[in-house]
Design an enzyme around this catalytic site. Structure first.
Site, short mmCIF file in Angstrom:
data_model
loop_
_atom_site.label_atom_id
_atom_site.label_comp_id
_atom_site.label_asym_id
_atom_site.label_seq_id
_atom_site.Cartn_x
_atom_site.Cartn_y
_atom_site.Cartn_z
CB ALA A 38 -0.69 0.03 1.27
CB SER A 86 25.69 -21.59 -27.33
OG SER A 86 26.18 -22.19 -28.39
CG LEU A 87 27.35 -22.28 -22.11
CD1 LEU A 87 26.64 -22.31 -20.80
CD2 LEU A 87 28.71 -21.67 -21.61
CE LYS A 126 22.74 -24.79 -20.40
NZ LYS A 126 21.42 -24.45 -21.09
NE ARG A 147 23.00 -17.83 -27.90
CZ ARG A 147 22.86 -18.75 -28.78
NH1 ARG A 147 21.71 -19.05 -29.39
NH2 ARG A 147 23.93 -19.20 -29.21
CB CYS A 436 -16.00 -53.43 -18.56
SG CYS A 436 -14.53 -53.83 -17.87
CB CYS A 439 -16.00 -58.14 -16.90
SG CYS A 439 -17.03 -56.54 -16.45
CB CYS A 454 -16.28 -51.37 -15.18
SG CYS A 454 -16.93 -52.98 -15.18
S1 IVH Z 1 26.85 -18.39 -20.12
C1 IVH Z 1 29.54 -17.57 -23.10
N1 IVH Z 1 25.47 -18.86 -17.93
O1 IVH Z 1 22.52 -21.36 -21.50
C2 IVH Z 1 28.57 -18.25 -22.70
N2 IVH Z 1 24.54 -19.46 -19.83
O2 IVH Z 1 23.79 -22.90 -24.23
C3 IVH Z 1 27.39 -17.68 -22.74
N3 IVH Z 1 22.05 -20.24 -19.57
O3 IVH Z 1 21.82 -19.22 -24.17
C4 IVH Z 1 26.22 -18.35 -21.84
N4 IVH Z 1 22.27 -20.23 -17.48
O4 IVH Z 1 20.40 -18.90 -22.18
C5 IVH Z 1 25.61 -19.14 -19.11
N5 IVH Z 1 24.68 -19.55 -15.85
C6 IVH Z 1 24.53 -19.28 -17.12
C7 IVH Z 1 23.16 -19.66 -17.90
C8 IVH Z 1 23.42 -19.63 -19.21
C9 IVH Z 1 21.44 -20.53 -18.55
C10 IVH Z 1 21.59 -20.58 -20.87
C11 IVH Z 1 21.98 -19.39 -21.77
C12 IVH Z 1 22.53 -19.69 -23.11
C13 IVH Z 1 22.57 -21.08 -22.83
C14 IVH Z 1 23.94 -21.57 -23.42
#
Ligand code: IVH
Length: 697
Positions: A38, A86-87, A126, A147, A436, A439, A454
């Site tokens: 509030a 990406s990873l 992650k 991304r 059924c 049966c 049944c």
């Molecule tokens: S680092 C250079 N850290 O995972 C590395 N990614 O396949 C950049 N993700 O698209 C990513 N948790 O959406 C990083 N602690 C974390 C993460 C993370 C989730 C996702 C992110 C990325 C995908 C990588």
């Protein structure tokens, strides 16, 4: 208006904005609100009123400007100043070991590491959401992007501005000229469930999981819709950074530029810095050493996964030193200094090969999807219940469909949704059979019920088998050695027609059944004999009266003291039992009014089954009389059933959920959300010893 008035209005507006930003930070980033909703609304309303009177003083970073932009017709595109990578994935400890070895070898070669096994890592969650990049210029949020393909994403600025955990302005003194924060947008499980319930009420799209709900919310063309969706943000990295140097020059740093003077020299330091600037960073990140540290973190987080308020699909390991990251560099689209250690997937797609119909103890016909075997949540799943006809319709499942199957933790696998886009031409709709399948009796569906049943009763072999298996179960007569397979054979051979027939079995005939040696036949006959003197509550539960669960059976036994008294009780007498309402009372009456059921009871008595009469009422003097307890986690010595039995014997009740009415929560190891709830409601929490003390044991 005098100039000094305008100035004081401008000052008040700034002060309000500052105060509201602070409260947003306490609420959304620290999770620790300092004022009531509030009061917050009062501040916001004052600001809105002042800005309405002085529209020239409105700035884009004002907290009133989170929503307002008109719906976009499409999203513009944004070229990322620094690529969003990406990873690489690791699926087991061997993959992680190989990662650590590659890192150690490279760092040793570069003279950055003395001995193998000593690499400092940052371990993080992650997050299972959507990657976004937030761009701050001179401390103000100017752009937010998805991304996309890593080079170019979509401009979702207007939507991200509505997310309360994303600051519109950075905090602190040394604000960088430019800062791109990278992180994940997600929705908590609870918010996801709430949103879906709302969507269902409004007959709008149901989301399959929190990630889809988050993605759908962010990709709304109307930011007002996004504003109504509870999104959260966690930072885990950065893109472009420009810092103003003391001499007034601007330095450009990029994750890949390898500059020596980043604001901090480790990944963990950078995340701390980003946190100090007012962005939410998860507390569950940890600095660890070497392979052992990595795997320890994985174990720890795996165990806590179910309790986390949001979904994660693994953990991420990153070499902590930025200089070392720089040496390691990149391969293709992923950094060599980081890896995602994935949990076994909780969701997979597979195909519905067929839909069978099973008949349960109470005659309910349950459609079960036969699935093309799929490895999900750590096990191979080959079938999943579809519950009932309505559920199949709601999820739009056809035989032949590709579906999403989910198995989270120890939860029973479920078909979450079908993917109608992949429906083959020969897919078939499911129809409930009219007779059924076991049966052949007619089936019926009562108006107020979801289940089709049944009508064959104990004439139906499926119902007979299951009612006997139920009666032999641990919570009922507890007949060890009488498994489902043997019950099937006994019923199919016609030897056992009702529960009473069990008590006439002898060793000789039992040894003739498949997989029954003489010894196991002898043991079984002993176990059956023991079951001739059950507690009354167990016998009542064993009869399988609809709506009479363990607790009601116990209450009935306590109240009436004998089987005959329960059998002869009229509706009014039954309503006198605690927690028994008209539905339960009616069901008990109908059960004992049925001559066939009375006949079974008589046959049981003739076979020597005589319940032990439990102590009658005087429940007032029992230590837990009238109290409701909740069990959570694993107790050190008692199983859940044992604890329940002790509590019930002491006059208490066990419930599955914590509320203000809960007297005690008994918590063991790995207690989850129930423990949290108990604490938040101020309910007394006991451990097993505490419970035993209450019981006087
Ligand atoms: S680092 C250079 N850290 O995972 C590395 N990614 O396949 C950049 N993700 O698209 C990513 N948790 O959406 C990083 N602690 C974390 C993460 C993370 C989730 C996702 C992110 C990325 C995908 C990588």
């Amino acid at each position: 208006m005098k100039q000094s008035d305008t100035r004081s209005v401008a000052e008040r507006i700034e002060a309000l904005r500052h105060e509201i930003d602070q409260h947003n930070y306490h609420y959304y980033v620290e999770d620790a609100p300092r004022i009531s909703d509030a009061e917050y609304d009062r501040l916001m309303n004052e600001l809105i009123a002042l800005e309405e009177a002085h529209p020239d003083l409105i700035t884009p970073y004002s907290p009133t400007q989170r929503v307002g932009a008109a719906p976009a017709s499409a999203f513009g595109s944004v070229r990322h100043a620094v690529m969003m990578r990406s990873l690489a994935n690791a699926f087991d400890p061997e993959d992680v070991e190989a990662f650590d070895k590659r890192v150690s070898d490279a760092l040793k070669g570069a003279g950055l590491l003395a001995a193998r096994g000593d690499v400092d890592y940052m371990a993080e969650l992650k997050f299972d959401g959507l990657a976004v990049s937030l761009r701050y210029e001179q401390g103000q949020l100017v752009q937010a992007a998805t991304r996309g393909d890593g080079q170019t994403g979509e401009d979702i600025t207007a939507n991200v501005r509505t997310v309360r955990s994303v600051p519109l302005r950075l905090r602190g003194k040394d604000i960088p000229d430019v800062l791109e924060v990278r992180g994940e947008m997600l929705m908590t499980r609870r918010d996801f469930e709430r949103l879906n319930a709302q969507q269902q009420q409004r007959r709008e799209k149901i989301f399959v999981n929190p990630r889809n709900a988050a993605a759908g919310s962010l990709r709304q063309l109307d930011p007002r819709v996004t504003a109504s969706r509870p999104l959260r943000f966690f930072a885990y990295g950065w893109g472009e950074i420009r810092l103003r140097r003391k001499d007034g020059q601007v330095d450009l740093f990029q994750q890949e530029a390898g500059d020596a003077d980043m604001p901090r020299d480790t990944h963990s330091g950078m995340l701390e810095w980003i946190g100090e600037l007012g962005l939410p960073v998860s507390d569950l990140r940890r600095r660890v050493k070497g392979l052992k540290g990595l795997l320890g973190y994985y174990e720890d987080i795996s165990e806590r996964r179910a309790e986390l308020p949001f979904e994660i699909d693994g953990v991420v390991y990153k070499v902590d030193s930025l200089a070392a990251q720089d040496v390691l560099g990149y391969v293709a689209r992923a950094p060599r200094y980081a890896v995602a250690h994935k949990f076994p997937a909780q969701e997979e797609t597979t195909v519905v090969l067929d839909i069978d119909v099973q008949v349960g103890r109470t005659g309910a016909l349950t459609p079960v999807a036969r699935l093309k075997p799929v490895f999900v949540g750590g096990v191979t799943v080959t079938n999943a219940t579809l519950h009932n006809e309505d559920e199949i319709r709601r999820k739009n499942i056809f035989i032949g469909d590709t579906v999403i199957v989910r198995r989270a933790g120890d939860v029973i696998p479920e078909v979450v949704a079908s993917i109608p886009e992949l429906r083959p031409e020969n897919a078939r709709a499911f129809t409930m059979p009219r007779a059924c399948p076991v049966c052949g009796s007619a089936v019926e569906r009562l108006e107020d019920e979801a289940a089709t049943r049944c009508t064959g009763g104990l004439f139906c072999a499926a119902q007979r088998k299951q009612s006997i298996t139920h009666a032999a179960g641990r919570k009922a007569l507890d007949i060890e050695g009488l498994g489902e397979k043997l019950v099937d054979q006994l019923v199919e051979s016609g030897r056992v027609q009702s529960l009473a027939d069990l008590f006439t079995l002898n060793v000789l005939e039992l040894s003739a059944y498949e997989r029954m040696g003489r010894k196991s036949a002898e043991n079984l006959v002993k176990a059956i004999d023991k079951a001739r003197r059950p507690e009354l509550s167990r016998l009542l539960f064993a009869l399988g009266i609809r709506h009479v669960g363990e607790t009601t059976a116990h209450d009935l036994a306590q109240h009436f003291g004998s089987l005959e008294a329960v059998m002869d009780a009229d509706e009014e007498a039954l309503l006198g039992v605690r927690d028994v309402g008209p539905v339960v009372a009616g069901s008990i009456r109908r059960f004992f009014a049925e001559p066939h059921n009375r006949e079974i009871v008589r046959a049981l008595q003739a076979a020597g089954v005589q319940p032990v009469h439990e102590a009658a009422p005087q429940s007032g003097s029992l230590p837990l009389a009238g109290k409701t307890l909740v069990l959570t986690g694993t107790l050190p010595t008692w199983t859940r059933d044992e604890a329940t039995r002790h509590i019930m014997a002491a006059g208490g009740k066990v419930s599955g959920s914590v509320s203000k009415k809960t007297a005690y929560v008994v918590a063991g190891e790995e207690a989850g959300s129930k423990l949290e709830k108990a604490r938040s409601l101020g309910v007394t929490v006991l451990d097993e010893d505490g419970l035993k003390a209450l019981l006087g044991l």
